[in-house]
Write a protein that holds these residues in place. Sequence first.
Motif, PDB file in Angstrom:
ATOM      1  N   THR A   2     -13.495  43.945  75.482  1.00 14.81           N
ATOM      2  CA  THR A   2     -12.884  42.866  74.697  1.00 14.81           C
ATOM      3  C   THR A   2     -13.914  41.797  74.334  1.00 14.81           C
ATOM      4  N   THR A   3     -15.017  41.772  75.100  1.00 15.40           N
ATOM      5  CA  THR A   3     -16.069  40.783  74.853  1.00 15.40           C
ATOM      6  C   THR A   3     -16.755  41.058  73.518  1.00 15.40           C
ATOM      7  N   LYS A   4     -17.006  39.970  72.789  1.00 17.32           N
ATOM      8  CA  LYS A   4     -17.734  40.069  71.532  1.00 17.32           C
ATOM      9  C   LYS A   4     -19.031  39.270  71.638  1.00 17.32           C
ATOM     10  N   LEU A   5     -20.009  39.647  70.851  1.00 17.11           N
ATOM     11  CA  LEU A   5     -21.330  39.012  70.899  1.00 17.11           C
ATOM     12  C   LEU A   5     -21.720  38.480  69.535  1.00 17.11           C
ATOM     13  N   SER A   6     -22.233  37.265  69.550  1.00 15.98           N
ATOM     14  CA  SER A   6     -22.842  36.692  68.349  1.00 15.98           C
ATOM     15  C   SER A   6     -24.323  36.479  68.615  1.00 15.98           C
ATOM     16  N   VAL A   7     -25.142  36.898  67.679  1.00 13.75           N
ATOM     17  CA  VAL A   7     -26.594  36.793  67.828  1.00 13.75           C
ATOM     18  C   VAL A   7     -27.205  36.305  66.515  1.00 13.75           C
ATOM     19  N   SER A   8     -28.121  35.365  66.637  1.00 13.54           N
ATOM     20  CA  SER A   8     -28.895  34.900  65.487  1.00 13.54           C
ATOM     21  C   SER A   8     -30.373  35.082  65.803  1.00 13.54           C
ATOM     22  N   ILE A   9     -31.066  35.825  64.953  1.00 11.10           N
ATOM     23  CA  ILE A   9     -32.479  36.119  65.179  1.00 11.10           C
ATOM     24  C   ILE A   9     -33.295  35.703  63.957  1.00 11.10           C
TER      25      ILE A   9
ATOM     26  N   VAL B 253     -54.335  52.843  61.731  1.00 14.09           N
ATOM     27  CA  VAL B 253     -52.926  52.888  62.129  1.00 14.09           C
ATOM     28  C   VAL B 253     -52.253  51.637  61.575  1.00 14.09           C
ATOM     29  N   PRO B 254     -51.360  51.782  60.582  1.00  9.02           N
ATOM     30  CA  PRO B 254     -50.706  50.616  59.993  1.00  9.02           C
ATOM     31  C   PRO B 254     -49.684  50.019  60.963  1.00  9.02           C
ATOM     32  N   LEU B 255     -49.811  48.737  61.239  1.00 11.53           N
ATOM     33  CA  LEU B 255     -48.948  48.079  62.209  1.00 11.53           C
ATOM     34  C   LEU B 255     -48.289  46.841  61.611  1.00 11.53           C
ATOM     35  N   ILE B 256     -47.231  46.417  62.252  1.00 11.70           N
ATOM     36  CA  ILE B 256     -46.615  45.148  61.908  1.00 11.70           C
ATOM     37  C   ILE B 256     -46.248  44.437  63.206  1.00 11.70           C
ATOM     38  N   SER B 257     -46.575  43.168  63.270  1.00 18.42           N
ATOM     39  CA  SER B 257     -46.241  42.338  64.423  1.00 18.42           C
ATOM     40  C   SER B 257     -44.949  41.590  64.117  1.00 18.42           C
ATOM     41  N   ILE B 258     -43.992  41.657  65.036  1.00 13.49           N
ATOM     42  CA  ILE B 258     -42.712  40.969  64.858  1.00 13.49           C
ATOM     43  C   ILE B 258     -42.425  40.131  66.102  1.00 13.49           C
ATOM     44  N   ALA B 259     -42.281  38.837  65.894  1.00 13.55           N
ATOM     45  CA  ALA B 259     -41.904  37.918  66.974  1.00 13.55           C
ATOM     46  C   ALA B 259     -40.500  37.412  66.680  1.00 13.55           C
ATOM     47  N   SER B 260     -39.599  37.555  67.650  1.00 17.11           N
ATOM     48  CA  SER B 260     -38.194  37.207  67.443  1.00 17.11           C
ATOM     49  C   SER B 260     -37.802  35.946  68.210  1.00 17.11           C
ATOM     50  N   GLN B 261     -37.242  34.992  67.502  1.00 19.27           N
ATOM     51  CA  GLN B 261     -36.604  33.844  68.132  1.00 19.27           C
ATOM     52  C   GLN B 261     -35.105  34.123  68.141  1.00 19.27           C
ATOM     53  N   VAL B 262     -34.494  34.088  69.331  1.00 21.61           N
ATOM     54  CA  VAL B 262     -33.124  34.594  69.497  1.00 21.61           C
ATOM     55  C   VAL B 262     -32.194  33.523  70.062  1.00 21.61           C
ATOM     56  N   LYS B 263     -31.017  33.432  69.474  1.00 20.55           N
ATOM     57  CA  LYS B 263     -29.911  32.653  70.030  1.00 20.55           C
ATOM     58  C   LYS B 263     -28.730  33.593  70.197  1.00 20.55           C
ATOM     59  N   ALA B 264     -28.150  33.616  71.413  1.00 16.47           N
ATOM     60  CA  ALA B 264     -27.053  34.542  71.691  1.00 16.47           C
ATOM     61  C   ALA B 264     -25.923  33.825  72.406  1.00 16.47           C
ATOM     62  N   SER B 265     -24.716  34.368  72.254  1.00 18.35           N
ATOM     63  CA  SER B 265     -23.526  33.739  72.818  1.00 18.35           C
ATOM     64  C   SER B 265     -23.277  34.125  74.270  1.00 18.35           C
ATOM     65  N   ILE B 266     -24.076  35.038  74.808  1.00 17.91           N
ATOM     66  CA  ILE B 266     -23.933  35.486  76.195  1.00 17.91           C
ATOM     67  C   ILE B 266     -25.227  35.213  76.936  1.00 17.91           C
ATOM     68  N   HIS B 267     -25.149  34.718  78.170  1.00 24.50           N
ATOM     69  CA  HIS B 267     -26.356  34.418  78.923  1.00 24.50           C
ATOM     70  C   HIS B 267     -26.873  35.677  79.621  1.00 24.50           C
ATOM     71  N   GLY B 268     -28.127  35.628  80.065  1.00 29.28           N
ATOM     72  CA  GLY B 268     -28.726  36.747  80.789  1.00 29.28           C
ATOM     73  C   GLY B 268     -29.269  37.844  79.916  1.00 29.28           C
ATOM     74  N   LEU B 269     -29.444  37.562  78.614  1.00 24.83           N
ATOM     75  CA  LEU B 269     -29.937  38.578  77.688  1.00 24.83           C
ATOM     76  C   LEU B 269     -31.427  38.404  77.405  1.00 24.83           C
ATOM     77  N   ALA B 270     -32.086  39.511  77.138  1.00 24.59           N
ATOM     78  CA  ALA B 270     -33.476  39.514  76.651  1.00 24.59           C
ATOM     79  C   ALA B 270     -33.483  40.385  75.400  1.00 24.59           C
ATOM     80  N   LEU B 271     -33.364  39.748  74.233  1.00 25.43           N
ATOM     81  CA  LEU B 271     -33.170  40.470  72.979  1.00 25.43           C
ATOM     82  C   LEU B 271     -34.322  40.254  72.011  1.00 25.43           C
ATOM     83  N   HIS B 272     -34.441  41.193  71.094  1.00 31.17           N
ATOM     84  CA  HIS B 272     -35.408  41.081  70.004  1.00 31.17           C
ATOM     85  C   HIS B 272     -34.903  41.960  68.858  1.00 31.17           C
ATOM     86  N   SER B 273     -35.628  41.945  67.765  1.00 30.61           N
ATOM     87  CA  SER B 273     -35.349  42.871  66.670  1.00 30.61           C
ATOM     88  C   SER B 273     -36.636  43.526  66.218  1.00 30.61           C
TER      89      SER B 273
END
Length: 558
Positions: free
Chosen positions: A301-308, A105-125
Amino acid sequence: MKHSLLFVSIKVVGRPVFVVVLAAAFLMVSCISAENDFRKVQGEMSDVMMKEFDKTISDDSFMGRRPCTPSEKKTTEFLVQELSKIGFEPAFRQADGSFSYFQEVPLISIASQVKASIHGLALHSSRPVEKIELKDVRMVFCGFGIVAPKYGFNSYKDVDVKGKIAVVLINDPGLYLSLNSGLSETAGTVTSENGEIPFKGSELTYYGRWTYKFEEAARQGAAGVIIIHEEYGAGYNFNVASRSSKMANLYINTPDLMNNCAVEGWIEGESAAQLLAKEGYNLQDLRMKACSSDFKSFPLTTKLSVSITNTMEESASVNVAGILRGSSKPDEAVVVSGHWDYFGVDTAPKPGATDTIYNGAVDNGTTMAWALEIGRAYARLKQRPARSLMIFFPTAEEQGLLGSKYYVEHPAIEMNKTVACINDDMMYPRGKMKDLMIIGKGYYPQLDSLYSEAAARQERYITGDPNAHTGMFFRSDQLAFHLKGVPSSWAFGCYDSREYGKEWALETWDYFLKNVYHTTNDDYNPDWDWSGIVEDAQVAFEVIYRLTSCNNPFQGRE
């Protein structure tokens, strides 16, 4: 004696009839003999080998059985050894025509370091790219994020989310309508006063799963998707989502990953409530309004900025499977499944922690032992049933059912010739149970009937999952088969102890879920009472025997 009576009664009618009835008599004798043999083998099933297997595979030396680590080789080779011992042959045909117990089974491991403009988020890509930058992206509230033509429900019908962030609710309308005092729940469906509300009441449908929310938002062209967490609807607290976003996650390595939303994840419920309050909305009111098929999604009206920043590593794991070929229809099979993987070793243990290995004795050592005991019994039958039995140990279940998802796209037995998937998971040895809980009861009534008949012989009864709102049916490996139209089940005794009663059974199960499940406490206990798992194995063996022996199982797919 019956045979003699047959001979006497037919002598006067002529040779052709005599031959037909004689053949029928021999067939009857053969069926009786096969049934007696089955009952004998079923009665001989025991916990001896199951205990030994679980003790071994949950030992520290297996280092928690995490895929793509050195412990995988030790684990999968041990499974092959056990399959070979009970006479099961390799199931997977290779390019050169040979067969193997392993399916890569071909797999890929992805670990995301995230910076976001809104608090309370749990994000990844889940996109296999190193950098993702979203700057001041518009957010859109999309209700439950569901497109369900069969229910006349489309959360995206009046809004364009292309290139935007879809903000959606967890679960589906049925749960929250059923919790509202102004509505009633009848026969598994929720209805309002005018009878217009569909879905399955408090029982989660696939439309309520977080995986579906991610998939649908991607189909709609959203740049990102954020699910508003609510503990009852999710079935777990926000820490689970938060922890997952901080871990390296495994995915099937396919170009299709680039079709996923660039950003996926959750927002903590209180944070979402505050964000919506600033927009002039009440989260609870929106949740109930979104239960209507007439609800219109709207931009915020809220906008989000995310850097991953993603760290990626390509790898491969293996599914393991062995097969015992049927006597006359070897290309048709019942699949018995139980995942082999767990979480490995805790790389960031709490201060003072003495145990860092996720041994997975219950999740899922007991189930693998159960599957092998069924295989052992099947191999002892003197008259081999018509169809094959495949024992399937998929990888990466804990990472999103990846092994089973890959298998159903590359099956050893074609999906249209796979009669059923009999899966199990988290079988906790606590003695004999009166109940047989079928997670997903009602999806396949004919399969439920087979379980009911087998359980009744043990003076047991079948029941559904009392916590169906958590969607457990969608959280184990039978799901991949179900989505392909293969009748699938997950059944074990759980809530009604034959010796100690319902209250004790509930207390011990809750203790397991809160203190053992997905922790380093999931260790083998030599004092466990396996008698209930033996009975569960006997029930499953009977269901499998009927499915592999009868002429027309299910008489077509449901």
